[in-house]
Design a protein around this motif. Sequence first.
Motif, PDB file in Angstrom:
ATOM      1  N   ILE A 192       0.828  -1.211   0.000  1.00  0.00           N
ATOM      2  CA  ILE A 192       0.000   0.000   0.000  1.00  0.00           C
ATOM      3  C   ILE A 192       0.867   1.268   0.000  1.00  0.00           C
ATOM      4  CG2 ILE A 192      -0.264   0.154   2.517  1.00  0.00           C
ATOM      5  CD1 ILE A 192      -3.159   1.061   2.068  1.00  0.00           C
ATOM      6  N   VAL A 241       1.777 -10.791   2.872  1.00  0.00           N
ATOM      7  CA  VAL A 241       0.499 -11.328   3.351  1.00  0.00           C
ATOM      8  C   VAL A 241       0.422 -12.812   3.003  1.00  0.00           C
ATOM      9  CG1 VAL A 241      -2.012 -11.221   3.133  1.00  0.00           C
ATOM     10  CG2 VAL A 241      -0.684  -9.098   3.101  1.00  0.00           C
ATOM     11  N   VAL A 288       1.867 -18.045  -7.543  1.00  0.00           N
ATOM     12  CA  VAL A 288       3.175 -17.398  -7.366  1.00  0.00           C
ATOM     13  C   VAL A 288       3.790 -17.099  -8.733  1.00  0.00           C
ATOM     14  CG1 VAL A 288       3.725 -18.468  -5.133  1.00  0.00           C
ATOM     15  CG2 VAL A 288       4.288 -19.659  -7.245  1.00  0.00           C
ATOM     16  N   ASP A 303      -5.292  -8.105 -13.185  1.00  0.00           N
ATOM     17  CA  ASP A 303      -4.858  -9.262 -13.991  1.00  0.00           C
ATOM     18  C   ASP A 303      -5.539 -10.576 -13.602  1.00  0.00           C
ATOM     19  OD1 ASP A 303      -3.152  -7.530 -15.225  1.00  0.00           O
ATOM     20  OD2 ASP A 303      -1.298  -8.400 -14.413  1.00  0.00           O
TER      21      ASP A 303
HETATM   22  N1  LIG Z   1      -6.994  -4.489   1.942  1.00  0.00           N
HETATM   23  C1  LIG Z   1      -6.142  -4.642   2.943  1.00  0.00           C
HETATM   24  O1  LIG Z   1      -6.513  -4.548   4.115  1.00  0.00           O
HETATM   25  C2  LIG Z   1      -4.718  -4.989   2.643  1.00  0.00           C
HETATM   26  C3  LIG Z   1      -3.778  -5.055   3.678  1.00  0.00           C
HETATM   27  C4  LIG Z   1      -2.477  -5.461   3.370  1.00  0.00           C
HETATM   28  C5  LIG Z   1      -2.131  -5.755   2.059  1.00  0.00           C
HETATM   29  N2  LIG Z   1      -3.055  -5.628   1.078  1.00  0.00           N
HETATM   30  C6  LIG Z   1      -2.724  -5.943  -0.322  1.00  0.00           C
HETATM   31  O2  LIG Z   1      -2.194  -7.249  -0.351  1.00  0.00           O
HETATM   32  C7  LIG Z   1      -1.234  -7.342  -1.386  1.00  0.00           C
HETATM   33  C8  LIG Z   1       0.031  -7.934  -0.820  1.00  0.00           C
HETATM   34  O3  LIG Z   1       0.677  -6.974  -0.010  1.00  0.00           O
HETATM   35  P1  LIG Z   1       2.147  -7.237   0.517  1.00  0.00           P
HETATM   36  O4  LIG Z   1       2.582  -5.994   1.172  1.00  0.00           O
HETATM   37  O5  LIG Z   1       2.160  -8.523   1.254  1.00  0.00           O
HETATM   38  O6  LIG Z   1       2.953  -7.391  -0.872  1.00  0.00           O
HETATM   39  P2  LIG Z   1       3.601  -8.701  -1.516  1.00  0.00           P
HETATM   40  O7  LIG Z   1       2.542  -9.742  -1.700  1.00  0.00           O
HETATM   41  O8  LIG Z   1       4.801  -9.085  -0.747  1.00  0.00           O
HETATM   42  O9  LIG Z   1       4.063  -8.150  -2.927  1.00  0.00           O
HETATM   43  C9  LIG Z   1       3.197  -8.094  -4.002  1.00  0.00           C
HETATM   44  C10 LIG Z   1       3.253  -9.370  -4.867  1.00  0.00           C
HETATM   45  O10 LIG Z   1       2.203  -9.311  -5.803  1.00  0.00           O
HETATM   46  C11 LIG Z   1       2.538 -10.126  -6.896  1.00  0.00           C
HETATM   47  N3  LIG Z   1       2.201  -9.457  -8.168  1.00  0.00           N
HETATM   48  C12 LIG Z   1       1.398  -9.965  -9.112  1.00  0.00           C
HETATM   49  N4  LIG Z   1       1.295  -9.134 -10.144  1.00  0.00           N
HETATM   50  C13 LIG Z   1       2.063  -8.072  -9.860  1.00  0.00           C
HETATM   51  C14 LIG Z   1       2.382  -6.878 -10.595  1.00  0.00           C
HETATM   52  N5  LIG Z   1       1.848  -6.623 -11.808  1.00  0.00           N
HETATM   53  N6  LIG Z   1       3.225  -5.992 -10.015  1.00  0.00           N
HETATM   54  C15 LIG Z   1       3.745  -6.238  -8.802  1.00  0.00           C
HETATM   55  N7  LIG Z   1       3.479  -7.339  -8.065  1.00  0.00           N
HETATM   56  C16 LIG Z   1       2.640  -8.266  -8.602  1.00  0.00           C
HETATM   57  C17 LIG Z   1       4.033 -10.432  -6.814  1.00  0.00           C
HETATM   58  O11 LIG Z   1       4.165 -11.793  -6.415  1.00  0.00           O
HETATM   59  P3  LIG Z   1       4.320 -12.925  -7.575  1.00  0.00           P
HETATM   60  O12 LIG Z   1       5.593 -12.609  -8.302  1.00  0.00           O
HETATM   61  O13 LIG Z   1       4.361 -14.201  -6.844  1.00  0.00           O
HETATM   62  O14 LIG Z   1       3.122 -12.778  -8.458  1.00  0.00           O
HETATM   63  C18 LIG Z   1       4.507  -9.514  -5.685  1.00  0.00           C
HETATM   64  O15 LIG Z   1       5.593 -10.056  -4.989  1.00  0.00           O
HETATM   65  C19 LIG Z   1      -1.113  -5.962  -2.005  1.00  0.00           C
HETATM   66  O16 LIG Z   1      -1.953  -5.902  -3.144  1.00  0.00           O
HETATM   67  C20 LIG Z   1      -1.652  -5.063  -0.909  1.00  0.00           C
HETATM   68  O17 LIG Z   1      -2.172  -3.866  -1.401  1.00  0.00           O
HETATM   69  C21 LIG Z   1      -4.338  -5.247   1.351  1.00  0.00           C
END
Ligand SMILES: NC(=O)c1ccc[n+]([C@@H]2O[C@H](COP(=O)([O-])OP(=O)(O)OC[C@H]3O[C@@H](n4cnc5c(N)ncnc54)[C@H](OP(=O)(O)O)[C@@H]3O)[C@@H](O)[C@H]2O)c1
Length: 324
Positions: A43, A152, A171, A219
């Motif tokens: 975020i 997450v 992944v 996507d």
């Molecule tokens: N709504 C909420 O309360 C809340 C709270 C926390 C986090 N989130 C969301 O949860 C997600 C994960 O957060 P995180 O901080 O743990 O990050 P993260 O999962 O460690 O990093 C994002 C991952 O998304 C994947 N990904 C797929 N398509 C992508 C693209 N086009 N560009 C970049 N990454 C892409 C990648 O993994 P692969 O290479 O394996 O595809 C990347 O490592 C984020 O979308 C975040 O906004 C939401």
Amino acid sequence: MTHAIRFHQTGGPEVLRWEAVDVGAPAAGEVTVRHHAVGLNYIDTYHRSGLYPVPLPSGLGLEGAGVVEAVGEGVTEVVPGDRVAYAGGPLGAYSEVRNLPAHRVVKLPAAISFEQGAAMMLQGLTAQYLLRRTYRVQPGDTVLIHAAAGGVGLIACQWAKALGATVIGTVGSDAKAELARAHGCDHPIVYTCENFTERVREITGGAGVPVVYDSIGKDTFMDSLRCLRPLGMMVLFGAASGPVPPFDLNLLNTMGSLYVTRPGIAAYTAKRDDLVAMANELFEVVESGKVRIEINQRYALKDAAQAHRDLEARRTTGSTILLP
Ligand SMILES: NC(=O)c1ccc[n+]([C@@H]2O[C@H](COP(=O)([O-])OP(=O)(O)OC[C@H]3O[C@@H](n4cnc5c(N)ncnc54)[C@H](OP(=O)(O)O)[C@@H]3O)[C@@H](O)[C@H]2O)c1
């Protein structure tokens, strides 16, 4: 004077600046926290890029752990010297020292380090509400978790497994598949080269899953809906690939009377009692060893721009912390 990362215009990681700031005394209801570690979250890139607009100039970051240095008038939650961590609240965690509302912080148990606290509060509380409240995972469920090797993702895979679920995870590479597998993901799918909808249908004998946790967004959204069984729940909680465009709600009917929700951590933790109960549950699963917090990247806080580059280029796994 202390230092913080701030930005004056939205854009790429290059807009992040390391600046001297004057923190001042905490106002009524606030605490001053000296950070020992700060959490990096996806975020943060949305705030920096302007996808989630914030008034400028601004601090950045929603998660940190450290020691309370001072408390403002009326604060009852903590006292100076307490070890604390937090997720949420006003932006500004990318800092050596900051003030924030006392009702956002929780005391860290002795067994949880500052680094673990900073790495897990936002991602771990998110996994908590997703698995325990948005769709309450039951033993025997088969669930689909996207970005299973991410921050997450690794927490959610381990936790869902501990709850008795069979975990399917997507992944971006073979190496991430191995990592997810070592953290409770029974069926990692490399969605950059495999069709994950077909694989989910295969794994579930054609039935589909009762819930998809989708943080990728643009996507994956439509294909995620195709993975659900009738009356299944689509939990869209992020937009790593971009926001989902508007779509025809009637599709939810024709695809099997599906549910869609777009939750955020702010609403789930808005009440202090909920925040404390959620944090206690998170601390418990970590202290029990059921969920390990994997800190796979560490950066100096002043190098936050590089951390953003690596996160957005999908080069990170598990959690990432910034060190003041
Ligand atoms: N709504 C909420 O309360 C809340 C709270 C926390 C986090 N989130 C969301 O949860 C997600 C994960 O957060 P995180 O901080 O743990 O990050 P993260 O999962 O460690 O990093 C994002 C991952 O998304 C994947 N990904 C797929 N398509 C992508 C693209 N086009 N560009 C970049 N990454 C892409 C990648 O993994 P692969 O290479 O394996 O595809 C990347 O490592 C984020 O979308 C975040 O906004 C939401």
